[in-house]
Scaffold this motif. Structure first.
Motif, PDB file in Angstrom:
ATOM      1  N   GLY A  34       0.809  -1.210   0.000  1.00 19.88           N
ATOM      2  CA  GLY A  34       0.000   0.000   0.000  1.00 19.88           C
ATOM      3  C   GLY A  34       0.844   1.262   0.000  1.00 19.88           C
ATOM      4  N   VAL A  35       0.138   2.374   0.121  1.00 17.99           N
ATOM      5  CA  VAL A  35       0.794   3.681   0.143  1.00 17.99           C
ATOM      6  C   VAL A  35       0.671   4.247   1.558  1.00 17.99           C
ATOM      7  CG1 VAL A  35       0.942   5.931  -0.971  1.00 17.99           C
ATOM      8  CG2 VAL A  35       0.030   3.983  -2.240  1.00 17.99           C
ATOM      9  N   VAL A  36       1.775   4.823   2.058  1.00 17.35           N
ATOM     10  CA  VAL A  36       1.804   5.300   3.440  1.00 17.35           C
ATOM     11  C   VAL A  36       1.878   6.829   3.464  1.00 17.35           C
ATOM     12  CG1 VAL A  36       3.069   5.159   5.624  1.00 17.35           C
ATOM     13  CG2 VAL A  36       2.948   3.165   4.135  1.00 17.35           C
ATOM     14  N   TYR A  37       1.036   7.446   4.294  1.00 20.59           N
ATOM     15  CA  TYR A  37       0.986   8.903   4.398  1.00 20.59           C
ATOM     16  C   TYR A  37       1.125   9.350   5.848  1.00 20.59           C
ATOM     17  CZ  TYR A  37      -1.376   8.516  -0.149  1.00 20.59           C
ATOM     18  OH  TYR A  37      -1.700   8.229  -1.445  1.00 20.59           O
ATOM     19  N   ARG A  38       1.652  10.545   6.016  1.00 22.10           N
ATOM     20  CA  ARG A  38       1.529  11.216   7.312  1.00 22.10           C
ATOM     21  C   ARG A  38       0.118  11.737   7.427  1.00 22.10           C
ATOM     22  NH1 ARG A  38       6.841  14.192   9.426  1.00 22.10           N
ATOM     23  NH2 ARG A  38       5.340  14.771  11.016  1.00 22.10           N
ATOM     24  N   ALA A  39      -0.362  11.910   8.652  1.00 26.56           N
ATOM     25  CA  ALA A  39      -1.716  12.433   8.834  1.00 26.56           C
ATOM     26  C   ALA A  39      -1.814  13.126  10.179  1.00 26.56           C
ATOM     27  CB  ALA A  39      -2.728  11.302   8.757  1.00 26.56           C
ATOM     28  N   THR A  40      -2.834  13.944  10.310  1.00 30.88           N
ATOM     29  CA  THR A  40      -3.095  14.616  11.576  1.00 30.88           C
ATOM     30  C   THR A  40      -4.512  14.259  12.017  1.00 30.88           C
ATOM     31  OG1 THR A  40      -1.720  16.431  10.783  1.00 30.88           O
ATOM     32  CG2 THR A  40      -3.067  16.864  12.737  1.00 30.88           C
ATOM     33  N   GLY A  41      -4.681  13.935  13.292  1.00 30.78           N
ATOM     34  CA  GLY A  41      -6.007  13.625  13.822  1.00 30.78           C
ATOM     35  C   GLY A  41      -6.847  14.892  13.904  1.00 30.78           C
ATOM     36  N   VAL A  42      -8.056  14.857  13.371  1.00 25.47           N
ATOM     37  CA  VAL A  42      -8.909  16.042  13.396  1.00 25.47           C
ATOM     38  C   VAL A  42      -9.286  16.375  14.843  1.00 25.47           C
ATOM     39  CG1 VAL A  42     -11.177  16.956  12.733  1.00 25.47           C
ATOM     40  CG2 VAL A  42      -9.810  15.673  11.069  1.00 25.47           C
ATOM     41  N   ALA A  43      -9.601  15.342  15.623  1.00 21.35           N
ATOM     42  CA  ALA A  43     -10.077  15.583  16.989  1.00 21.35           C
ATOM     43  C   ALA A  43      -8.950  15.979  17.950  1.00 21.35           C
ATOM     44  CB  ALA A  43     -10.802  14.343  17.504  1.00 21.35           C
ATOM     45  N   ASP A  44      -7.790  15.321  17.833  1.00 21.56           N
ATOM     46  CA  ASP A  44      -6.743  15.541  18.844  1.00 21.56           C
ATOM     47  C   ASP A  44      -5.515  16.297  18.340  1.00 21.56           C
ATOM     48  OD1 ASP A  44      -5.580  13.653  17.235  1.00 21.56           O
ATOM     49  OD2 ASP A  44      -5.585  12.039  18.726  1.00 21.56           O
ATOM     50  N   GLY A  45      -5.449  16.561  17.043  1.00 28.92           N
ATOM     51  CA  GLY A  45      -4.293  17.278  16.502  1.00 28.92           C
ATOM     52  C   GLY A  45      -2.992  16.482  16.540  1.00 28.92           C
ATOM     53  N   GLU A  46      -3.063  15.208  16.940  1.00 35.96           N
ATOM     54  CA  GLU A  46      -1.861  14.367  17.039  1.00 35.96           C
ATOM     55  C   GLU A  46      -1.387  13.914  15.660  1.00 35.96           C
ATOM     56  OE1 GLU A  46      -0.235  12.983  19.893  1.00 35.96           O
ATOM     57  OE2 GLU A  46      -1.337  14.448  21.122  1.00 35.96           O
ATOM     58  N   LYS A  47      -0.103  13.511  15.617  1.00 37.04           N
ATOM     59  CA  LYS A  47       0.450  13.006  14.360  1.00 37.04           C
ATOM     60  C   LYS A  47       0.196  11.510  14.220  1.00 37.04           C
ATOM     61  CE  LYS A  47       4.453  16.108  14.285  1.00 37.04           C
ATOM     62  NZ  LYS A  47       5.915  16.076  14.495  1.00 37.04           N
ATOM     63  N   TYR A  48      -0.250  11.122  13.054  1.00 34.88           N
ATOM     64  CA  TYR A  48      -0.504   9.717  12.762  1.00 34.88           C
ATOM     65  C   TYR A  48       0.166   9.324  11.448  1.00 34.88           C
ATOM     66  CZ  TYR A  48      -4.111   9.782  16.385  1.00 34.88           C
ATOM     67  OH  TYR A  48      -4.770   9.884  17.571  1.00 34.88           O
ATOM     68  N   VAL A  49       0.168   8.016  11.196  1.00 30.81           N
ATOM     69  CA  VAL A  49       0.599   7.483   9.908  1.00 30.81           C
ATOM     70  C   VAL A  49      -0.539   6.614   9.397  1.00 30.81           C
ATOM     71  CG1 VAL A  49       2.168   5.823   8.829  1.00 30.81           C
ATOM     72  CG2 VAL A  49       3.075   7.555  10.360  1.00 30.81           C
ATOM     73  N   LEU A  50      -0.912   6.808   8.144  1.00 33.12           N
ATOM     74  CA  LEU A  50      -1.983   6.004   7.542  1.00 33.12           C
ATOM     75  C   LEU A  50      -1.427   5.210   6.376  1.00 33.12           C
ATOM     76  CD1 LEU A  50      -5.014   8.490   7.206  1.00 33.12           C
ATOM     77  CD2 LEU A  50      -4.375   7.097   9.161  1.00 33.12           C
ATOM     78  N   LYS A  51      -1.816   3.951   6.314  1.00 33.77           N
ATOM     79  CA  LYS A  51      -1.460   3.150   5.139  1.00 33.77           C
ATOM     80  C   LYS A  51      -2.727   2.827   4.372  1.00 33.77           C
ATOM     81  CE  LYS A  51       1.906  -0.057   5.017  1.00 33.77           C
ATOM     82  NZ  LYS A  51       2.637  -1.339   5.173  1.00 33.77           N
ATOM     83  N   GLN A  52      -2.750   3.235   3.137  1.00 31.79           N
ATOM     84  CA  GLN A  52      -3.873   2.900   2.264  1.00 31.79           C
ATOM     85  C   GLN A  52      -3.554   1.555   1.621  1.00 31.79           C
ATOM     86  OE1 GLN A  52      -4.438   5.474  -1.137  1.00 31.79           O
ATOM     87  NE2 GLN A  52      -6.659   5.231  -0.981  1.00 31.79           N
ATOM     88  N   CYS A  53      -4.318   0.532   2.019  1.00 30.75           N
ATOM     89  CA  CYS A  53      -3.960  -0.828   1.624  1.00 30.75           C
ATOM     90  C   CYS A  53      -4.357  -1.126   0.198  1.00 30.75           C
ATOM     91  CB  CYS A  53      -4.660  -1.832   2.524  1.00 30.75           C
ATOM     92  SG  CYS A  53      -4.205  -1.619   4.222  1.00 30.75           S
ATOM     93  N   LYS A  54      -3.540  -1.978  -0.401  1.00 26.11           N
ATOM     94  CA  LYS A  54      -3.948  -2.534  -1.681  1.00 26.11           C
ATOM     95  C   LYS A  54      -4.866  -3.715  -1.371  1.00 26.11           C
ATOM     96  CE  LYS A  54      -0.013  -0.869  -4.302  1.00 26.11           C
ATOM     97  NZ  LYS A  54       1.344  -1.218  -4.746  1.00 26.11           N
ATOM     98  N   ASP A  55      -4.413  -4.928  -1.635  1.00 21.42           N
ATOM     99  CA  ASP A  55      -5.313  -6.062  -1.448  1.00 21.42           C
ATOM    100  C   ASP A  55      -5.185  -6.758  -0.111  1.00 21.42           C
ATOM    101  OD1 ASP A  55      -5.988  -5.514  -3.997  1.00 21.42           O
ATOM    102  OD2 ASP A  55      -4.758  -7.098  -4.879  1.00 21.42           O
ATOM    103  N   TYR A  56      -4.063  -6.557   0.572  1.00 17.31           N
ATOM    104  CA  TYR A  56      -3.775  -7.467   1.672  1.00 17.31           C
ATOM    105  C   TYR A  56      -3.762  -6.792   3.036  1.00 17.31           C
ATOM    106  CZ  TYR A  56      -2.583 -10.109  -2.410  1.00 17.31           C
ATOM    107  OH  TYR A  56      -2.637 -10.708  -3.619  1.00 17.31           O
TER     108      TYR A  56
END
Ligand code: ADP
Ligand code: MG
Length: 350
Positions: A34-56
């Motif tokens: 998949g593809v991995v992105y940095r992200a920010t939580g809307v509710a808490d403003g914390e830093k997150y990492v999101l992976k948009q999965c392909k099939d698995y």
């Protein structure tokens, strides 16, 4: 279906995310899963990492939720999964942002391992008063590698074999001074019999042991039923499946010590040499040209040779050709390289 997402997580009272809970930022990477992105939580403003999965995504969600409960310090902090909408299958996996550096990135810095040293030791240095050199380097690398082995040992104790251990998949949390495992989508769960093995799955041959390399090209397509799937994939037919990760860890340790082995081409040439010489690390070393024994690689061999070759012996035991002789991660934690000199000697000395 997603056992974790639909059954386990609601039972544990965990929150269900949707993608709208995050502001998606820069891309961090793109791999087979998949593809991995940095992200920010809307509710808490914390830093997150999101992976948009392909099939698995399912395998990675499963492994993360198992390890997050069994040994939370061994992996990047797993938060859950998110669907595009409230009730949709999760396409996104969510972790806390652990830091900007993987072991791979840190190793590519000329200053490695001194660039990690201040984060690992209370006093900021590995050995008080010790000038930079192989002795201090050995202490730093032994500390880093001890953490990696501890993580592997904890995962193996829960029946999970990672199968993709390498510096790119080890993230550094500078606040805690801890290395953690990431990218768990290739893992197998021996206890629950899960071994999601996509047909185009190719184990990273740079880090897989010699027998795995052969296995990966011979593995038949998994049979369709869950029971058959649990019983037949190649991994279960092997003795001591955790030794898969031992080998990868051994290669990682060698790379930490020997800068020349960090480049892809040189790593591939090294593996080819081992294949040709019957997987003998000793013979490989004996046949190296003199330039390997001066400069940064020379110091790397000095690191491995500290304390009667404690590091070198550990590399050899992790990279043994046959699994039966290969050290487990737990065994390696108790090696001289990780434990230092026999503590009894210290007591007698004082
Ligand atoms: P893939 O290799 O399949 O692209 P990874 O899970 O290895 O996916 O993630 C890609 C990159 O994203 C990693 O090499 C790392 O730089 C970064 N990354 C992944 N998880 C985290 C995390 N929890 N915190 C910080 N960075 C991360
Ligand atoms: Mg990765």
């Amino acid at each position: 279906g997603f056992v974790d997402y639909y059954i386990l997580r609601p039972l544990l009272g965990q929150k269900r995310y949707t993608i709208d809970d995050f502001v998606v930022g820069d891309k961090l990477g793109e791999g087979g899963f998949g593809v991995v992105y940095r992200a920010t939580g809307v509710a808490d403003g914390e830093k997150y990492v999101l992976k948009q999965c392909k099939d698995y995504g399912e395998a990675e969600i499963w492994t993360n939720s198992r390890l997050q409960r069994a040994c939370p310090n061994a992996i990047a902090s797993y938060c859950g999964a998110a669907g595009q909408e409230e009730e949709e299958d999760p396409l996104w996996i969510v972790w806390k942002f652990e830091g900007s550096d993987t072991l791979f990135k840190l190793m590519n810095d000329k200053d490695f391992p001194y660039n990690v040293e201040p984060y690992l030791f209370k006093s900021g240095v590995a050995i008080d008063g010790e000038p930079k050199g192989s002795k201090r380097k050995a202490k730093i690398i032994s500390t880093i590698f001890g953490q990696i082995l501890e993580n592997l040992s904890a995962a193996h104790a829960t029946g999970i074999i990672l199968r993709d251990v390498k510096p790119e998949n080890i993230i550094f949390d500078p606040i805690k001074g801890k290395f953690k495992l990431i990218d768990l989508g290739a893992a197998a769960d021996l206890r629950f019999g899960f071994n999601y093995q996509p047909k185009e799955f190719i184990l990273d041959p740079r880090f897989s042991g010699p027998e795995e390399y052969i296995m990966s090209t011979q593995t038949p397509e998994p049979p369709p039923t869950p029971v058959a799937l649990a019983l037949s994939p190649a991994l279960w037919q092997l003795n001591l499946p955790d030794r898969f990760d031992s080998y990868s860890a051994g290669v990682t340790l060698l790379q930490m010590c020997l800068p020349t082995l960090r480049s892809d081409n040189n790593l591939i040439a090294f593996r080819k040499k081992l294949e040709e010489n019957g997987e003998s690390l000793s013979q490989w070393r004996q046949e190296l040209p003199p330039r390997w024994f001066s400069g940064a690689d020379g110091e790397g061999f000095d690191v491995l040779d500290q304390d009667d070759r404690a590091g070198w012996e550990l590399c050899k035991s992790l990279m043994f050709k046959t699994r039966e002789k290969r050290s487990s991660a737990t065994g390696a934690r108790f090696s001289r390289f990780i434990q230092g000199r026999n503590p009894v000697v210290g007591i007698l000395d004082s």
